[in-house]
Design an enzyme around this catalytic site. Structure first.
Site, PDB file in Angstrom:
ATOM      1  N   THR A 125       0.820  -1.213   0.000  1.00  0.00           N
ATOM      2  CA  THR A 125       0.000   0.000   0.000  1.00  0.00           C
ATOM      3  C   THR A 125       0.853   1.262   0.000  1.00  0.00           C
ATOM      4  OG1 THR A 125      -1.494   1.263   1.436  1.00  0.00           O
ATOM      5  CG2 THR A 125      -0.112  -0.334   2.527  1.00  0.00           C
ATOM      6  N   ASP A 126       0.275   2.355  -0.499  1.00  0.00           N
ATOM      7  CA  ASP A 126       0.981   3.649  -0.441  1.00  0.00           C
ATOM      8  C   ASP A 126       1.158   4.131   1.003  1.00  0.00           C
ATOM      9  OD1 ASP A 126      -1.681   4.325   0.090  1.00  0.00           O
ATOM     10  OD2 ASP A 126      -1.860   5.812  -1.522  1.00  0.00           O
ATOM     11  N   GLU A 127       0.363   3.567   1.939  1.00  0.00           N
ATOM     12  CA  GLU A 127       0.418   4.070   3.323  1.00  0.00           C
ATOM     13  C   GLU A 127       1.757   3.800   3.990  1.00  0.00           C
ATOM     14  OE1 GLU A 127      -3.022   3.533   5.712  1.00  0.00           O
ATOM     15  OE2 GLU A 127      -4.385   3.834   4.037  1.00  0.00           O
ATOM     16  N   TYR A 150      -1.876  -0.243  11.145  1.00  0.00           N
ATOM     17  CA  TYR A 150      -2.062  -0.963   9.873  1.00  0.00           C
ATOM     18  C   TYR A 150      -0.866  -0.757   8.958  1.00  0.00           C
ATOM     19  CZ  TYR A 150      -3.377  -1.476   4.973  1.00  0.00           C
ATOM     20  OH  TYR A 150      -3.361  -1.804   3.634  1.00  0.00           O
ATOM     21  N   LYS A 154       2.017  -3.352   7.515  1.00  0.00           N
ATOM     22  CA  LYS A 154       2.268  -3.580   6.085  1.00  0.00           C
ATOM     23  C   LYS A 154       3.730  -3.281   5.754  1.00  0.00           C
ATOM     24  CE  LYS A 154      -0.214  -4.552   3.129  1.00  0.00           C
ATOM     25  NZ  LYS A 154      -0.683  -5.885   2.602  1.00  0.00           N
TER      26      LYS A 154
HETATM   27  P1  NAD Z   1     -10.076  -7.078   2.548  1.00  0.00           P
HETATM   28  O1  NAD Z   1     -10.064  -6.768   4.005  1.00  0.00           O
HETATM   29  O2  NAD Z   1     -11.295  -6.797   1.751  1.00  0.00           O
HETATM   30  O3  NAD Z   1      -9.739  -8.621   2.332  1.00  0.00           O
HETATM   31  C1  NAD Z   1      -8.745  -9.290   3.056  1.00  0.00           C
HETATM   32  C2  NAD Z   1      -8.925 -10.788   2.833  1.00  0.00           C
HETATM   33  O4  NAD Z   1      -7.875 -11.453   3.542  1.00  0.00           O
HETATM   34  C3  NAD Z   1     -10.249 -11.338   3.362  1.00  0.00           C
HETATM   35  O5  NAD Z   1     -10.825 -12.217   2.425  1.00  0.00           O
HETATM   36  C4  NAD Z   1      -9.850 -12.085   4.625  1.00  0.00           C
HETATM   37  O6  NAD Z   1     -10.700 -13.182   4.939  1.00  0.00           O
HETATM   38  C5  NAD Z   1      -8.432 -12.542   4.274  1.00  0.00           C
HETATM   39  N1  NAD Z   1      -7.607 -12.768   5.473  1.00  0.00           N
HETATM   40  C6  NAD Z   1      -7.421 -11.918   6.520  1.00  0.00           C
HETATM   41  N2  NAD Z   1      -6.635 -12.495   7.446  1.00  0.00           N
HETATM   42  C7  NAD Z   1      -6.312 -13.724   6.976  1.00  0.00           C
HETATM   43  C8  NAD Z   1      -5.517 -14.797   7.468  1.00  0.00           C
HETATM   44  N3  NAD Z   1      -4.900 -14.718   8.657  1.00  0.00           N
HETATM   45  N4  NAD Z   1      -5.373 -15.911   6.703  1.00  0.00           N
HETATM   46  C9  NAD Z   1      -6.000 -15.989   5.498  1.00  0.00           C
HETATM   47  N5  NAD Z   1      -6.780 -15.032   4.992  1.00  0.00           N
HETATM   48  C10 NAD Z   1      -6.931 -13.903   5.717  1.00  0.00           C
HETATM   49  O7  NAD Z   1      -8.811  -6.338   1.949  1.00  0.00           O
HETATM   50  P2  NAD Z   1      -8.604  -5.621   0.527  1.00  0.00           P
HETATM   51  O8  NAD Z   1      -9.078  -4.216   0.643  1.00  0.00           O
HETATM   52  O9  NAD Z   1      -9.110  -6.506  -0.527  1.00  0.00           O
HETATM   53  O10 NAD Z   1      -7.005  -5.566   0.488  1.00  0.00           O
HETATM   54  C11 NAD Z   1      -6.267  -6.672  -0.047  1.00  0.00           C
HETATM   55  C12 NAD Z   1      -4.777  -6.338   0.034  1.00  0.00           C
HETATM   56  O11 NAD Z   1      -4.503  -5.153  -0.706  1.00  0.00           O
HETATM   57  C13 NAD Z   1      -4.271  -6.067   1.455  1.00  0.00           C
HETATM   58  O12 NAD Z   1      -2.998  -6.652   1.568  1.00  0.00           O
HETATM   59  C14 NAD Z   1      -4.185  -4.546   1.540  1.00  0.00           C
HETATM   60  O13 NAD Z   1      -3.188  -4.159   2.437  1.00  0.00           O
HETATM   61  C15 NAD Z   1      -3.823  -4.214   0.108  1.00  0.00           C
HETATM   62  N6  NAD Z   1      -4.246  -2.880  -0.350  1.00  0.00           N
HETATM   63  C16 NAD Z   1      -5.549  -2.488  -0.215  1.00  0.00           C
HETATM   64  C17 NAD Z   1      -5.942  -1.246  -0.710  1.00  0.00           C
HETATM   65  C18 NAD Z   1      -7.375  -0.766  -0.598  1.00  0.00           C
HETATM   66  O14 NAD Z   1      -7.649   0.392  -0.914  1.00  0.00           O
HETATM   67  N7  NAD Z   1      -8.315  -1.576  -0.149  1.00  0.00           N
HETATM   68  C19 NAD Z   1      -5.005  -0.407  -1.326  1.00  0.00           C
HETATM   69  C20 NAD Z   1      -3.677  -0.843  -1.444  1.00  0.00           C
HETATM   70  C21 NAD Z   1      -3.320  -2.094  -0.962  1.00  0.00           C
HETATM   71  O1  DAU Z   2      -4.140   4.043   0.595  1.00  0.00           O
HETATM   72  C1  DAU Z   2      -4.359   2.668   0.510  1.00  0.00           C
HETATM   73  C2  DAU Z   2      -5.160   2.231   1.702  1.00  0.00           C
HETATM   74  O2  DAU Z   2      -6.476   2.730   1.511  1.00  0.00           O
HETATM   75  C3  DAU Z   2      -5.188   0.724   1.914  1.00  0.00           C
HETATM   76  O3  DAU Z   2      -3.887   0.285   2.197  1.00  0.00           O
HETATM   77  C4  DAU Z   2      -6.134   0.346   3.053  1.00  0.00           C
HETATM   78  O4  DAU Z   2      -6.242  -1.067   3.140  1.00  0.00           O
HETATM   79  C5  DAU Z   2      -7.492   0.940   2.769  1.00  0.00           C
HETATM   80  O5  DAU Z   2      -8.360   0.677   3.859  1.00  0.00           O
HETATM   81  C6  DAU Z   2      -7.394   2.449   2.524  1.00  0.00           C
HETATM   82  O6  DAU Z   2      -7.033   3.151   3.738  1.00  0.00           O
HETATM   83  P1  DAU Z   2      -7.706   4.572   4.124  1.00  0.00           P
HETATM   84  O7  DAU Z   2      -7.615   4.750   5.582  1.00  0.00           O
HETATM   85  O8  DAU Z   2      -7.200   5.657   3.241  1.00  0.00           O
HETATM   86  O9  DAU Z   2      -9.211   4.244   3.651  1.00  0.00           O
HETATM   87  P2  DAU Z   2     -10.635   4.537   4.304  1.00  0.00           P
HETATM   88  O10 DAU Z   2     -11.656   4.164   3.286  1.00  0.00           O
HETATM   89  O11 DAU Z   2     -10.773   3.959   5.670  1.00  0.00           O
HETATM   90  O12 DAU Z   2     -10.631   6.121   4.452  1.00  0.00           O
HETATM   91  C7  DAU Z   2     -10.461   6.969   3.325  1.00  0.00           C
HETATM   92  C8  DAU Z   2     -10.494   8.403   3.820  1.00  0.00           C
HETATM   93  O13 DAU Z   2     -11.813   8.698   4.310  1.00  0.00           O
HETATM   94  C9  DAU Z   2      -9.569   8.653   4.990  1.00  0.00           C
HETATM   95  O14 DAU Z   2      -9.024   9.963   4.877  1.00  0.00           O
HETATM   96  C10 DAU Z   2     -10.471   8.577   6.230  1.00  0.00           C
HETATM   97  C11 DAU Z   2     -11.804   9.085   5.691  1.00  0.00           C
HETATM   98  N1  DAU Z   2     -12.997   8.494   6.340  1.00  0.00           N
HETATM   99  C12 DAU Z   2     -13.100   7.141   6.408  1.00  0.00           C
HETATM  100  C13 DAU Z   2     -14.192   6.547   7.014  1.00  0.00           C
HETATM  101  C14 DAU Z   2     -14.299   5.048   7.097  1.00  0.00           C
HETATM  102  C15 DAU Z   2     -14.002   9.316   6.836  1.00  0.00           C
HETATM  103  O15 DAU Z   2     -13.913  10.565   6.751  1.00  0.00           O
HETATM  104  N2  DAU Z   2     -15.087   8.736   7.435  1.00  0.00           N
HETATM  105  C16 DAU Z   2     -15.227   7.401   7.566  1.00  0.00           C
HETATM  106  O16 DAU Z   2     -16.225   6.927   8.153  1.00  0.00           O
END
Ligand code: NAD
Ligand code: DAU
Length: 336
Positions: A125-127, A150, A154
């Protein structure tokens, strides 16, 4: 035909990736997922009968079980999505984040090395880069400065993958992507949460002043990027992936309200997330120039498409919002 073991394939991005591979390649997929609150087999109900697809319910933290899974399925490539992924949950309790994201990743690296997996793709992730001021973008050389439990977990996993490459010569690649949105995203994240709340006429909780910026990318564009890195990326390299769509949260929330015809009175500014990163923006020059990838959707087109998906799949998000989700919602939002 390649035998690909995908972890976390029942989650948001993983399920979109599995579907994309089944649609666009002749690869065989083994989906390893523990089915936590975020994992849902309904996300893949349309492909579950595909003979090239196998689901294994297993926890990546369990080294003995992972050794068995790898022995049985002998994957050629691992694409590792499984993680605890929600920043707010990591603020409430970081334990599972360290166990799954850090320990689980090392377990997979060990299992992969033992059966001589040809390539390990680590989805990050970019985070990991921390937070930006008003200008500039993260490059692959930006310092690692994670701010939340988190993102710290990562970052730990990224460093373990880097070490496996450096110490053991493992062919490993890391992708770092910005904020995804699209179908099957669990409605704890900003966009699906705001859409679901707006459709139910509930308040839209915006953290702080709502002016934090995220760089939004449609999940399919992220999946295409991960796949380009899997096929063409250089071993040991990191690839940033961004959507070139920086938006303030409040702008996104207003766009969602406009799509559903809801009024501004639904917006509720609430206490900020502790340690809230101000701005993310990704420089994706490397993947664009080296691998020829670029995002295909504008944010506005992708958001509208996603809004329609949530309108058409109300039963899906109503089901995942019942039960344990309610308890989390209370804990995170009560008293804010
Ligand atoms: P998500 O939370 O929707 O899905 C995570 C999945 O992992 C689920 O199916 C869960 O059951 C499985 N999981 C969790 N713990 C586990 C364990 N111990 N063993 C086996 N399976 C397990 O997450 P997502 O948003 O689809 O993100 C997927 C990946 O992409 C993550 O690694 C996250 O850090 C990365 N990522 C997400 C975003 C985003 O915006 N959502 C952006 C950049 C990177
Ligand atoms: O940047 C990549 C990341 O993006 C991934 O690595 C993470 O898995 C994914 O969860 C996401 O993280 P963020 O914290 O950026 O996403 P989130 O959707 O939780 O929040 C996006 C923005 O919105 C953030 O600035 C917080 C704000 N927010 C979020 C929630 C849930 C609100 O203002 N209100 C809310 O209720």
């Amino acid at each position: 035909m390649t035998r690909i073991l995908v972890t976390g394939g029942a989650g948001f991005i993983g399920s979109n990736y599995v579907r994309l591979l089944l649609e666009r390649s002749n690869d065989e997929i083994v989906n390893v997922d523990a089915l936590t609150y975020a994992g849902n087999l309904e996300n893949l109900s349309d492909v579950e009968d595909d003979p090239r697809y196998t689901f294994v319910r297993a926890d990546i933290r369990d080294a003995a079980v992972m050794a068995q899974v790898f022995d049985e399925h002998r994957p050629e490539v691992v694409v590792h999505f499984a993680a605890e992924s929600h920043v707010d949950r990591s603020v409430l309790d970081a334990t599972a984040f360290v166990q799954t994201n850090v320990v689980g990743t090392q377990v997979l690296l060990d299992a992969s090395r033992r059966v001589r997996v040809a390539r390990f793709v680590h989805v990050s992730t970019d985070e990991v880069y921390g937070s930006l001021g008003p200008t500039g973008r993260f490059t692959e050389d930006s310092p690692l400065q994670p701010n939340s439990p988190y993102s710290a977990s990562k970052t730990g996993s990224d460093l373990l993958v880097r070490a496996a490459h450096h110490t053991h010569g493992m062919d490993a690649v890391i992708t770092r992507c910005s904020n995804n949105y699209g179908p099957y995203q669990f409605p704890e994240k900003l966009i699906p949460l705001m859409i679901a709340n707006a459709l139910e006429g509930r308040q839209l909780p915006v953290y702080g002043d709502g002016r934090n910026v995220r760089d939004w990318i449609h999940v399919e564009d992220h999946c295409l990027a991960v796949d380009a890195v899997r096929r063409l990326g250089r071993a040991g390299e990191v690839y940033n992936i961004g959507g070139d769509a920086e938006r303030e949260n409040i702008v996104v929330v207003r766009q969602i309200l406009a799509l559903c015809g809801g009024g501004e009175e639904l917006i509720q500014f609430v206490t900020d997330r502790p340690g809230h990163d101000r701005r993310y923006a990704m420089d994706s020059t490397r993947i664009q120039q080296e691998l020829g990838w670029r995002p295909t959707r504008t944010f506005e087109a992708g958001l509208e498409e996603t809004f329609r998906w949530y309108v058409d799949h109300r039963a899906w998000w109503e089901r995942v919002r019942s039960g344990a989700y309610q308890e989390y919602y209370q804990r995170n939002y009560a008293g804010r």
